[in-house]
Design an enzyme around this catalytic site. Structure first.
Site, PDB file in Angstrom:
ATOM      1  N   ASN A  93     -42.179 -90.586 -40.569  1.00 20.07           N
ATOM      2  CA  ASN A  93     -41.211 -90.364 -39.500  1.00 20.07           C
ATOM      3  C   ASN A  93     -39.921 -89.702 -39.964  1.00 20.07           C
ATOM      4  O   ASN A  93     -39.218 -89.106 -39.172  1.00 20.07           O
ATOM      5  CB  ASN A  93     -40.904 -91.698 -38.801  1.00 20.07           C
ATOM      6  CG  ASN A  93     -40.671 -92.837 -39.766  1.00 20.07           C
ATOM      7  OD1 ASN A  93     -41.504 -93.134 -40.613  1.00 20.07           O
ATOM      8  ND2 ASN A  93     -39.515 -93.458 -39.664  1.00 20.07           N
ATOM      9  N   CYS A 102     -30.287 -95.294 -39.056  1.00 27.47           N
ATOM     10  CA  CYS A 102     -31.558 -95.513 -38.361  1.00 27.47           C
ATOM     11  C   CYS A 102     -31.497 -96.732 -37.443  1.00 27.47           C
ATOM     12  O   CYS A 102     -30.491 -96.999 -36.833  1.00 27.47           O
ATOM     13  CB  CYS A 102     -32.716 -95.611 -39.336  1.00 27.47           C
ATOM     14  SG  CYS A 102     -34.315 -95.360 -38.532  1.00 27.47           S
TER      15      CYS A 102
END
Ligand SMILES: *Cc1c(COP(=O)(O)O)cnc(C)c1O
Length: 397
Positions: free
Chosen positions: A154, A329
């Site tokens: 990702n 994140c």
């Protein structure tokens, strides 16, 4: 149309496509009945809808309908696969192999199992974020029961040699799970051909709704339940079905697979324009992740020497650009990216990464807007940065 924002964070989540939403809506309203209520006719529509979704998912990955189980998202599918296999097969062994660059849904599940008597090998990766097959083979032991390696990363978009890994697992009679959350809709996935035993996906990464995912479990594989309760999903995953969500993920995967060739071509083109444009305009830029075939089409990830990722994101936000950094994140922490560290980047560079991930709404205009706004922002941040000053003084460039 007035520009409100440029969304370049499709790896974090996507919007739900209107065609998908349209199919979902009746299952919130008139077709609301509980699919398990078998004594009246109106529960039939949701039952049929779930069946259709299962069929669509199975077709998209070359599985059987009976091998598809709906979950509450990608993280749940990962947790279920790993804990479920570990608990059901602990008599055979307690060793699990994964990689250092997995999503936290996999890494933290493995850490949990380590605290509960399992042994985990976290395979290193090369500078492009790809596992080394030799090291993988060497890590296999008598006690290895499960290999869990993500299909596509990702953060840096690296696509692992899944078929090769699957073959090795098959030869050694080890279960193989892959987190394919980022791969669906971008890479051709075939569970039979690739010898995949368990596979996770999440609706909201391919223009379906959030809070719904799938775990594919190859026929005949025994694993313990994660969610105990009623008899839904053949007694393997309790809770009244999220019918609208299930309808949505089914429709979304059908569309994603139908359009995959066209979309991959378009995203590759835009992504290359973005990468080349940034490299031309910003000196001392490092592209993180592989180039070419082994990279997700919509992924671009850079480190800019002398810069903090968070500062960069704030300044991009002022210009209406939504992006992300390897640090921050989901956790909101300021830790450097575990993925970039595993790829051998020094801390300063692992802190200063920028991920731009493109998707359906991305256009040439969006890319050009970034190419206009990003270089002066990097320059401004570098002008204020002691790290950059040191770097320029060293003269070893
Ligand atoms: C987003 C993501 C997940 C988690 O999916 P959720 O649906 O948010 O639980 C897991 N793995 C990867 C690779 C992801 O990108």
């Amino acid at each position: 149309m007035e520009r409100k924002y440029v969304y370049m964070d499709y790896s974090a989540t996507t919007y739900t496509r209107p065609e998908v939403l349209e199919e979902m809506i009746p299952y919130f309203t008139e077709n609301f009945a509980n699919p398990s209520s078998k004594f009246y006719a109106i529960s039939e529509k949701p039952r049929i809808a779930i069946d259709t979704a299962r069929e669509r998912i199975a077709k998209a990955i070359n599985a059987e309908k009976s091998e598809i189980y709906f979950t509450g998202g990608g993280s749940e599918a990962d947790n279920w696969a790993i804990k479920g296999i570990a608990l059901a097969h602990k008599n055979k062994g307690n060793h699990i192999i994964t990689s250092q660059i997995e999503h936290h849904a996999v890494i933290n599940t493995c850490k949990f199992l380590e605290k509960n008597g399992f042994e985990v090998t976290y395979l290193p990766v090369d500078e492009n974020g790809l596992i080394k097959i030799d090291e993988f083979k060497k890590a296999i032991k008598e006690t290895t029961i499960l290999v869990t390696i993500m299909f596509a990363n990702n953060e840096v978009g690296s696509i692992q040699p899944i078929k090769e890994i699957g073959e090795i697992c098959k030869e050694n009679k080890i279960f193989f799970h892959t987190d394919a959350v980022q791969a669906i809709g971008h890479v051709h996935v075939d569970v039979k051909n690739m010898n995949i035993d368990l596979l996770s996906m999440a609706g909201h990464k391919f223009y379906g709704p959030k809070g719904v995912g799938v775990l594919y479990i190859r026929k005949g594989i025994r694993l313990d339940n994660l969610i105990h309760g009623g008899g839904q999903e053949k007694g393997k995953r309790a809770s009244t079905e999220n019918v609208p969500g299930i309808v949505g993920i089914g429709k979304a995967i059908e569309l994603a697979v139908e359009e995959i060739h066209e979309e991959v071509k378009r995203l590759n083109y835009l992504r290359n324009r973005l990468i080349n444009g940034i490299k031309e305009r910003i000196p001392y830029t490092k592209l993180n992740g592989p180039i070419g075939e082994n990279r997700l089409p919509g992924n671009a990830n850079f480190s800019f020497i002398g810069i903090e990722g968070e500062a960069l994101l704030l300044m991009l936000d002022f210009e209406g650009i939504c992006a992300s950094t390897g640090s921050a994140c989901a956790s909101g922490s300021l830790d450097p990216s575990h993925v970039l560290l595993a790829m051998g980047l020094p801390h300063e560079l692992a802190h200063g990464s920028l991920r731009l991930s493109l998707g359906k709404s991305s256009s040439e205009e969006d890319v050009d807007y970034i190419l206009e706004k990003l270089p002066p922002i990097v320059k401004r941040l570098r002008d204020m940065s002691p790290l950059w000053e040191d770097f320029m003084k060293k003269g070893d460039r």
